[in-house]
Every structure is written in C-alpha cells, then in structure tokens.
Scaffold this active site. Structure first.
Site, PDB file in Angstrom:
ATOM      1  N   SER A  11      -8.262  -0.542  -8.837  1.00  0.00           N
ATOM      2  CA  SER A  11      -7.615   0.744  -9.110  1.00  0.00           C
ATOM      3  C   SER A  11      -6.684   0.678 -10.319  1.00  0.00           C
ATOM      4  O   SER A  11      -6.191   1.703 -10.776  1.00  0.00           O
ATOM      5  CB  SER A  11      -6.834   1.218  -7.877  1.00  0.00           C
ATOM      6  OG  SER A  11      -5.831   0.284  -7.544  1.00  0.00           O
ATOM      7  N   HIS A  12      -6.436  -0.520 -10.828  1.00  0.00           N
ATOM      8  CA  HIS A  12      -5.544  -0.639 -11.994  1.00  0.00           C
ATOM      9  C   HIS A  12      -6.199  -1.353 -13.165  1.00  0.00           C
ATOM     10  O   HIS A  12      -5.520  -1.793 -14.086  1.00  0.00           O
ATOM     11  CB  HIS A  12      -4.251  -1.359 -11.608  1.00  0.00           C
ATOM     12  CG  HIS A  12      -3.397  -0.545 -10.700  1.00  0.00           C
ATOM     13  ND1 HIS A  12      -3.565  -0.544  -9.332  1.00  0.00           N
ATOM     14  CD2 HIS A  12      -2.393   0.331 -10.950  1.00  0.00           C
ATOM     15  CE1 HIS A  12      -2.686   0.286  -8.780  1.00  0.00           C
ATOM     16  NE2 HIS A  12      -1.972   0.824  -9.729  1.00  0.00           N
TER      17      HIS A  12
ATOM     18  N   ASP B  77      -5.296   4.127  -5.346  1.00  0.00           N
ATOM     19  CA  ASP B  77      -6.230   4.139  -4.218  1.00  0.00           C
ATOM     20  C   ASP B  77      -6.556   5.572  -3.795  1.00  0.00           C
ATOM     21  O   ASP B  77      -7.671   5.852  -3.345  1.00  0.00           O
ATOM     22  CB  ASP B  77      -5.650   3.345  -3.037  1.00  0.00           C
ATOM     23  CG  ASP B  77      -5.618   1.850  -3.330  1.00  0.00           C
ATOM     24  OD1 ASP B  77      -6.510   1.387  -4.071  1.00  0.00           O
ATOM     25  OD2 ASP B  77      -4.713   1.162  -2.834  1.00  0.00           O
TER      26      ASP B  77
END
Lengths: 352, 352
Positions: A54-55, A195
């Site tokens: 997610s990053h 998320d």
C-alpha cells in the site's frame, strides 16, 4: 532499461536495482530533482520490496498527481538549522519529508553519538509513505530511533464525531545482536489509509469497528470511509491519546500543520499531506548498560519462547529476503504504467 | 494530627495537606528516610486527590509490605551520573523511582532548557504508582515530557501464551496556553493491574477480552488473572509493539531489568517491581515554532469541537479541583488503617 521482466501470467518480476532506476526516471520525468528522485525511488522500492504494497508502486500515481498539481515542490532544497546542541530543525520548503530527513540524518546521528540523544523536527514537509524506512537505518547504525508523522484529517478522536487526526504512525527501531533490528511502524488509526484505498480499488470490504461513514455511522465499506467518512483510532481512547501526542510532537513542536489544518483544496489532484515529522535518536552506549543490542536479543528470544509467533518487522524481513533473491513481483498493469511514465518526457507527464 | 476528619457514614474526609503529613509519618514509621517519605507521600496524595484510587492509599499496604520484606531500600540515595551532554543516568540503588526522579529532575530540566532535549534513564528502581505524576510537573514548567516505566511480567505479547511484559505505561505531558497541561498516562496492558486488584477486592468482574487465566483461556474473573493468569495488551498487536518498545527503553537502555526478569521470590510480601524508568524532556522553545502552548490549545479546542467529550487528564483535573476544595474522601477503614500505621513505631510496623 535492464528491468529483467520475466513472463508470467498477469505479473512481472523486476530486481530492486532495476526498479530503483525505473522509479528514478519516473520521478525525474515528473520534474523532481535528481536528489529527490533518488530518495523517493529508494523509499518506494523499500516498501515494495518488503511487502508494504500500500506504500510502494501503488503510491506513484499519487506522487505524480501531487507534483503535477503544484501542491508539492519536487525540487525543494531543505534548510537545516541547529537550534540547540541536540535540536535540529528543518524547513523542508514544501518538499518531501524523506529528502529532508536524508539531508539532516548525518548531522543528527553525529549529535546523538556525541551527546547521547538528539531530536529532529521537520516542518513544511510532505510524507506519503510508510514510516519504518525512516527509522530502520538508524538502528542499523546502532542507534535507538523513535519516529512520528501526522497526515491529514481522516481519523476521529475517541468519542468524537468528525475527523481531526491523521493516521499518525509511530515507529521505532532498535538494534539487535545477531539479527536484523527490531522495527515497528504502527498507524494510530485502526487501519492504514493505504489499506482502505487498496480495499476500495479491489472492491473488498474492511473489518468492523475501524471506520465510520460521513454521518458517523459504523461501516465496512471502504468507499464510504473515503467519501467523507473517517477512521477510528486503534485501541480506543488510548490510541486516541497516542495520536494526539503525535499531533503535538510533529505539528506544535516542529511548527508544521496539524492534520486538520492541511488544506489542499486549491490544488486538485494533491494527495500528499503537508505537515511535519519528528525523529528522536538515542545512542544506547551512553547508557553504559550491558550492550543494548544483546539485551534486545534476549527480549526477542523471550517473546518467541512465550509463544509469540511474529514480532514487529518479521514479515517485512522475510519478504525482503525473497524480493532480494527472486526480484519484486508487480502487476503487469503496474509494470506497464511505470514503463510508460519512465519513457515520457517531463512535460508530457505533467500534462498527463 | 490535624486530619480534620468529618463524620460521615462509612467515609472520612481529609485535606491534601493533612493526608501528606499522615502518609509521611506512615512511611517514616516503616523505616523510610525523610526524603523518601516526603516524595512517596506526595505521590500517593496526588493519586488519591485526582481520583486514581488504584494508585493512592490503596497501595500503602503494598509499599509497607515491600519495605518490610527488605525487597526495597526505603532509605536509598540515588547516584546520578551524567554520561552525555543530554544523557543522565541514575542508579536508584534499589530504592523507589520517584525519589530518584526528584533528585535528577532539576539537572534534567536544565539540560533540556540548555540543549533542546534531554534523556533520563533510571535503573534499579521500584515504581509502584501511576506515571502521570512523574511527567505533569515538567509540562507546568513549559516542557514537553515523555515517560515510560515497566513493571513485572503480567501481560502477554500479542499472540503469546505466557506473560512477558509488564503493564508498561506510556505517559506524556504538554503545556497548554490558558489551561492545565495535557497529561496522558496509558498502560499498554488492556487494563491497569491496580484495577484488577480493586475488582478482586470488591468481588466484581472485569470486562471481556482483557485477561486470560493460568491456562491462557479468556476470563472476566480478576482472581483468575491474578492467580497465574495474565492481561492482554491494549489494541492488539499495536499495543504489544508499544509495550515492547517500553521494555527496550526502560530496561535495555537504562540497564534495568525486563519485566520478566523481576524475581522477588526470595522476598515474601514484595510487591513493588524492581525495574527502570525513562523520561525524555524537550524544550519546545528550541523549535522556535509559534508558541507550542498556544498550538496545543488550538488542538484541544478543535478536538472538543469535533465532539470529543473528554481529553486525557480532564477527569483527573476535575477531581483535583473537588479534592482541593472539599478534601479527599477515604473509606473509614482506610482512614483507620492509616491512623494506626502512623501511630506505630518503626519496629512494630516492620514486624506487622
């Protein structure tokens, strides 16, 4: 390009080094300076490599969109100011937080080694990634590190009705004898914003008791949270207190913005929160206790022997080993997107 | 004795000053030095005054029992050592943590004011109270304070089977313009040990999902928790990570014991955990941001306007006002116990 893509159904593999070069070019094409491009690419590669999907590459469109909207200056030069023997203050000049941290780190490390403890307060900075990459390197240098960053109002205080806090992660990193450092990174929101975005993209629901919709009603729909809703803090009123502490450290102390003061309404496409960041570094050797790293290893072993299956950072380190030996797996669409963005000229990217 | 007790059904009222004198005498009779007696009495009065019933007079029998068992030295003189420009190390010499903190505080405050940030690491210290009284005074002096302490193994790590962590509270205090400081004190166990003890004494049950019995099964029976059972951390794996961080700071860094290393088996009656404590002080003025205290007040107002009904410390401050104007209300049995202990000679108390 040396991307050594292997043909698999729906996915592509790329080495960390090749992904670094590819992302540097993507950031360069978007108008970033070489220094900024290198630091952001390394951060993205680290996240993707360690499984922080997610990053990682997932955030590239957000980076490019923010740069394109003129909300963030991808060529900013941080201004470093020593305001106390052990207090370093940095104006990131509306640039990204990670290049500011990279510029200040050698001075901060020297301060901690010389005096025992040192504090870095960054303001006017954009942080759009995980926090653990910011603290892990210090632990590899034998230092104990504590990091905090806020973001934009998306989380309600305990018992509150509207969002005031950001996801406000707290991270720490500690050296450990005979093993990788202990590195924890925990958002003080019940789950990370990334998320929620991933769930929204995948059309899946999120767990109960972590979010509310725009009317403050509990929801498991990620779109309802993103569309005017908000997250709860983790751990009830205690997580809320930690989140408040982080706002005080990174905004009130640094001179940055509180999460609720981030106003990007004049910059359509902006996604990177413009706030502040704090890092506290401690040189354990000044404690003159028996070696800190050895003691950290003793605690680690005790926790495993108590039945704990996984400690902070374990999953990342396992994924890292796999990524380093087998390469990083990306969706084909992600790979094609990056290749396209790397091939574009700067002006094309900005107008894309 | 000047205790100005008023006759009410089952309860007694006593002024803060009178309770201070009474408790000093109780500690003196147990063999404490004047300095230790004064500091511990002030700590106990502060807890009782602010409604922290589980850490006030309720703890006196535990203090006396620990002193009587020779587990703790109530006459210890802390040894202060400056090991870095901003790093203060204290050997509490098997005494209580609060007198060690009191001795080191003026030096620590001076360090923070002069250099921006300073760290205090206390080891060989017994902490048997709330943590907020240790940090609030710094915020009243305009400083930002972070405090941590561990205790004895009574809390399981996330996903673990047996207790490794203590209740391991984290506390912070921040100055606020035009109001009392913001002061938070949160155990990283799901509830505080003192509350389990209070519930056991009252014969009431505790909430679900905070404790397990000696076989690791969930329980709401406080006695099952105290009899070989354990607490969970607050907020799942995140609270567990914070608890682990606290162990690293206060034991690995200070040279103190991890919670699981506390072994009082040779001292029947011992109740005060012998571990370590860390305090980090920051002088916000070194950040040269707009006044920290003003910014803290802005955050506070925003939180209230978002619907948050109560911020960390609010309830304590309200109770404090009431106690200061009306006196502290104690059970008659508590009052009689204190009066009895204050009247005894030292030798009688030790053999009691």
């Amino acid at each position: 390009m040396g991307t050594d893509i292997m043909g698999r159904q729906g996915t592509a593999r790329i080495s960390c080094d090749a992904l670094q070069l590819l992302l540097e070019q993507v950031f360069r094409n978007a108008g970033a300076s070489w220094r900024v491009a290198q630091v952001l690419a390394a951060n993205c590669v680290a996240c993707e490599r360690d499984g922080s999907k997610s990053h990682g590459v997932f955030r590239i469109p957000g980076y490019l969109s923010s740069i394109g909207s003129q909300w963030v200056d991808a060529t900013a030069e941080p201004r470093i100011e020593q305001v106390g023997t052990t207090f370093l203050r940095v104006d990131a000049a509306n640039g990204f937080a990670q290049p500011a941290l990279a510029a200040a780190s050698p001075i901060l490390v020297e301060m901690a080694r010389q005096h025992g403890v040192a504090l870095l307060a960054i303001r006017n900075s954009h942080h759009f990634s995980s926090l653990w990459p910011d603290v892990e390197p210090f632990a590899r240098d034998g230092l104990l590190a504590l990091g905090m960053v806020n973001s934009f109002a998306c989380t309600i205080g305990f018992d509150g009705k509207s969002a005031v806090f950001g996801t406000n992660p707290l991270a720490f990193a500690a050296p450990r004898e005979g093993g990788d450092p202990i590195v924890a990174d925990l958002s003080t929101s019940a789950i990370a914003n990334g998320d929620v975005q991933i769930a929204a993209r995948q059309g899946s629901s999120i767990e109960e008791k972590v979010g509310v919709d725009r009317l403050g009603r509990p929801t498991i729909d990620p779109n309802a949270i993103l569309d005017g809703g908000a997250l709860l803090t983790f751990g009830g009123y205690k997580g809320s207190a930690v989140s408040m502490m982080i706002e005080l450290f990174v905004a009130a102390l640094s001179g940055g913005r509180f999460s609720f003061e981030v106003d990007w309404s004049g910059h359509p496409g902006a996604q990177t929160p413009l706030t502040g960041q704090v890092v506290i570094l401690i040189d354990p050797d000044h404690g003159r206790a028996p070696s800190f790293a050895r003691r950290a290893e003793i605690l680690t072993r005790k926790l495993y022997s108590s039945g704990v299956s996984r400690l902070p950072g374990d999953r990342r380190m396992r994924q890292r080993q796999r990524s380093l030996s087998e390469g990083i797996e990306l969706d084909r669409t992600e790979m094609e997107y990056l290749t396209r963005m790397a091939a574009k000229t700067g002006s094309e990217t900005l107008s894309a």
